[in-house]
Design an enzyme around this catalytic site. Structure first.
Site, PDB file in Angstrom:
ATOM      1  N   HIS A 171      17.325 -17.101 -11.320  1.00 20.49           N
ATOM      2  CA  HIS A 171      17.125 -17.092  -9.874  1.00 20.49           C
ATOM      3  C   HIS A 171      17.190 -15.655  -9.358  1.00 20.49           C
ATOM      4  O   HIS A 171      17.446 -14.708 -10.103  1.00 20.49           O
ATOM      5  CB  HIS A 171      18.126 -17.999  -9.146  1.00 20.49           C
ATOM      6  CG  HIS A 171      19.470 -17.410  -8.883  1.00 20.49           C
ATOM      7  ND1 HIS A 171      20.214 -17.744  -7.783  1.00 20.49           N
ATOM      8  CD2 HIS A 171      20.207 -16.503  -9.583  1.00 20.49           C
ATOM      9  CE1 HIS A 171      21.361 -17.084  -7.817  1.00 20.49           C
ATOM     10  NE2 HIS A 171      21.381 -16.334  -8.879  1.00 20.49           N
TER      11      HIS A 171
ATOM     12  N   CYS B 238      21.998  -9.078  -7.116  1.00 20.03           N
ATOM     13  CA  CYS B 238      21.438 -10.438  -7.158  1.00 20.03           C
ATOM     14  C   CYS B 238      19.991 -10.470  -6.656  1.00 20.03           C
ATOM     15  O   CYS B 238      19.320 -11.493  -6.794  1.00 20.03           O
ATOM     16  CB  CYS B 238      22.276 -11.404  -6.314  1.00 20.03           C
ATOM     17  SG  CYS B 238      23.940 -11.617  -6.968  1.00 20.03           S
TER      18      CYS B 238
ATOM     19  N   HIS C 227      17.598 -12.808 -12.580  1.00 22.46           N
ATOM     20  CA  HIS C 227      18.673 -12.855 -13.572  1.00 22.46           C
ATOM     21  C   HIS C 227      18.980 -14.347 -13.731  1.00 22.46           C
ATOM     22  O   HIS C 227      18.168 -15.166 -13.303  1.00 22.46           O
ATOM     23  CB  HIS C 227      19.900 -12.033 -13.121  1.00 22.46           C
ATOM     24  CG  HIS C 227      20.543 -12.559 -11.905  1.00 22.46           C
ATOM     25  ND1 HIS C 227      20.003 -12.384 -10.636  1.00 22.46           N
ATOM     26  CD2 HIS C 227      21.659 -13.292 -11.710  1.00 22.46           C
ATOM     27  CE1 HIS C 227      20.775 -12.972  -9.745  1.00 22.46           C
ATOM     28  NE2 HIS C 227      21.777 -13.541 -10.372  1.00 22.46           N
TER      29      HIS C 227
ATOM     30  N   HIS D  37      21.948 -17.855 -14.857  1.00 18.10           N
ATOM     31  CA  HIS D  37      23.302 -18.391 -15.009  1.00 18.10           C
ATOM     32  C   HIS D  37      23.294 -19.679 -15.832  1.00 18.10           C
ATOM     33  O   HIS D  37      22.296 -20.392 -15.878  1.00 18.10           O
ATOM     34  CB  HIS D  37      23.916 -18.716 -13.640  1.00 18.10           C
ATOM     35  CG  HIS D  37      24.090 -17.537 -12.742  1.00 18.10           C
ATOM     36  ND1 HIS D  37      25.024 -16.572 -12.982  1.00 18.10           N
ATOM     37  CD2 HIS D  37      23.442 -17.155 -11.605  1.00 18.10           C
ATOM     38  CE1 HIS D  37      24.954 -15.645 -12.031  1.00 18.10           C
ATOM     39  NE2 HIS D  37      24.006 -15.970 -11.182  1.00 18.10           N
TER      40      HIS D  37
ATOM     41  N   ASP E 138      16.861 -27.330 -15.200  1.00 18.74           N
ATOM     42  CA  ASP E 138      17.276 -26.726 -16.469  1.00 18.74           C
ATOM     43  C   ASP E 138      16.133 -25.954 -17.132  1.00 18.74           C
ATOM     44  O   ASP E 138      15.011 -26.457 -17.249  1.00 18.74           O
ATOM     45  CB  ASP E 138      17.770 -27.818 -17.436  1.00 18.74           C
ATOM     46  CG  ASP E 138      18.366 -27.216 -18.691  1.00 18.74           C
ATOM     47  OD1 ASP E 138      19.013 -26.153 -18.599  1.00 18.74           O
ATOM     48  OD2 ASP E 138      18.172 -27.793 -19.780  1.00 18.74           O
ATOM     49  N   HIS E 139      16.453 -24.729 -17.586  1.00 16.32           N
ATOM     50  CA  HIS E 139      15.460 -23.855 -18.223  1.00 16.32           C
ATOM     51  C   HIS E 139      14.281 -23.590 -17.283  1.00 16.32           C
ATOM     52  O   HIS E 139      13.136 -23.479 -17.722  1.00 16.32           O
ATOM     53  CB  HIS E 139      15.004 -24.416 -19.575  1.00 16.32           C
ATOM     54  CG  HIS E 139      16.001 -24.140 -20.658  1.00 16.32           C
ATOM     55  ND1 HIS E 139      17.195 -24.807 -20.731  1.00 16.32           N
ATOM     56  CD2 HIS E 139      16.017 -23.241 -21.684  1.00 16.32           C
ATOM     57  CE1 HIS E 139      17.894 -24.349 -21.769  1.00 16.32           C
ATOM     58  NE2 HIS E 139      17.200 -23.396 -22.357  1.00 16.32           N
TER      59      HIS E 139
ATOM     60  N   GLU F 108      28.768 -21.240 -10.482  1.00 19.94           N
ATOM     61  CA  GLU F 108      27.671 -20.323 -10.802  1.00 19.94           C
ATOM     62  C   GLU F 108      28.106 -19.426 -11.963  1.00 19.94           C
ATOM     63  O   GLU F 108      27.335 -19.100 -12.854  1.00 19.94           O
ATOM     64  CB  GLU F 108      27.345 -19.479  -9.574  1.00 19.94           C
ATOM     65  CG  GLU F 108      26.078 -18.686  -9.729  1.00 19.94           C
ATOM     66  CD  GLU F 108      25.687 -18.013  -8.422  1.00 19.94           C
ATOM     67  OE1 GLU F 108      24.776 -18.519  -7.736  1.00 19.94           O
ATOM     68  OE2 GLU F 108      26.291 -16.984  -8.065  1.00 19.94           O
TER      69      GLU F 108
END
Lengths: 133, 133, 133, 133, 133, 133
Positions: free
Chosen positions: E13, E32, E38, E40, E78-79, E123
């Protein structure tokens, strides 16, 4: 086969070398040299390596290993000031490395010779040491 | 280069040697010999060591390793009674040490020979074993 | 002010309703209905809420709370089969929810009335329940 | 919407009431009253509750919350002896409950009034307190 | 009675507001806002509150709750890149707070009305948010 | 004596080989090849082995090791896209294995030759790699 047992102890300590000035202690050890001590929840993992006993399926009875750790480590270090209350640190700075060496020596003396011994000590979540003699 | 994969399984077991009396079982295995079983959330870390494949950047595809672990370990051990439901423990006490040996044998048979295998098994947060053949 | 204490117990259990057929038990409870049981490392967090005692700085002495938890929970549930060894589950399915209710009732009876009680129970790392009466 | 930030500090402390005899301190506080102190890796979770700012998508900028926690808590408590080095505990026993109250007061004074504040403090893995004013 | 289920998803994100200059984005969101994203390992705890069903001993069948979470959350997040791949974040900055709101909305639509819903999202180990509508 | 330090960084990445078709990338790397990237909270454990310095009781000053890790790893990898923002992955797929090799090389260059170096990298709670040159 290796067998590990995790135990914790909560202790105060201070990194300080009496033959150095306060300035040098502060320069080398930073806030860890605070004269009034600080403390940690130490976690000690004790690892014992040897053959599985075909009778019991154990390398060592973990109930017995736990008793040895409690007698040699928890009873001596838990809820203590390592610098003031523990004889082994009268002349040895209680860095995580030195605590691991002292713990290893205390446990080594209590275990059968054919078993190899390693200790791993967490001082914080992020600082860890490991020693096997 | 070593690659590790963590998987868990939830199983019942009992430490008990049929050729011993109940008294001797209790003396050696304590509350772990309770006739009606108890249980654990076991965590198994499977470590595979070998060279990085220059094509993929993998030692082993973790998706593939995960499938092997699920077939050989989870499908056989998860939500089972190790003493009653798992053939390998018909004549072997399911101590953490013996579970690690059985898991290692099952996984070893499925991995290419050039890869070294080690398993680490947590029975509880505080009791761990490690085996590499 | 709330005070929490974490204790664990290792137990076998099975989700099973005797008035249902095996097929229905399997359909509803899945692999949790395995006839030979499976098991978990349960973690129980006991939370007590009340005013701070100005004499001691405690809401409740955690050494005392720990003794109560050990007598009421660990001594009854640890290294046991919940279905077979624990009276409270003779007529109650030992789901995580029901275990939390039973634990809450046992602890509630031992604590002063002015203290509010909540329990949180981990069945696995991923499955948690919470109950406050 | 609630937002939580976890920070830790490592400190020495001792539970001790000067108007009591050493015997009474030992009877009430046990090994926590050791005259030479012991210590912990305290973990503080700071929870702030309020509306999401539609401009930023934040309840509070966590970088800012982290700075406040470091100034009010870490800089005052970390690598210190709570009894000797922290003014707030000159006349208050540094139980986990009282540390939570002091931390809450320090943080409350720095946060906008429309935000609700709660703190949760781990003294060890197993002992936790929670306070919201 | 509350029941919680923990699931994780790994996503990229970026915190960025298109109507602001790059300088302002950097000033508000810091690193950020890195243009290339980047990521998480997000952990989502889904809490459902309601009465225990006397038939099953469940508030909700966790196997069913897990399926709903996988369909509504894992399959979508996810992914993935939250900014580019997830419709809900086309016009909403994917802060932890906003991800929690979106997850809550998606799950709320799938659960029976008599059950109360709360979500908690990690997070990182140190940054957490909680939302209950 | 071994000393370990744990640090984390949050980064986006994608497993993708430009000389392969999208179909082959998807077949080999699965959802990890998503064109818009995904991400992780990576945790890096840096282990240094050597003798204890009798002056300080340290193998290496952890404050110094932490600075080296922050300069070589966090400043380069944290809140970045490994594929796009980090030179070392322009021609190397950022698998966990390759990230460990790159991290090891960066740290090796900064440490005294008499100290042995090992790194352990968690990509998720369940996927881990370890490299020692």
């Amino acid at each position: 086969m290796k067998v590990g047992r995790r135990e914790s102890f909560n202790a105060a300590h201070r990194l300080f070398k009496p033959e150095w000035s306060d300035e040098k202690n502060l320069a080398v050890f930073g806030k860890c040299s605070n004269p009034n001590y600080h403390g940690h929840n130490y976690v000690l993992e004790t690892w014992v390596e040897g053959p599985i006993d075909p009778e019991t399926g154990f390398v060592i009875d973990l109930k017995e290993l736990k008793s040895i750790i409690r007698e040699e480590i928890s009873d001596k270090f838990d809820h203590r000031n390592l610098n003031l209350d523990v004889a082994e640190f009268k002349e040895r700075i209680p860095t995580a490395e030195n605590i691991a060496v002292v713990a290893w020596n205390l446990l080594r003396a209590r275990l059968p010779q054919h078993l190899h011994l390693k200790v791993r000590l967490w001082e914080t979540e992020n600082n860890i040491v490991e020693y096997e003699g």
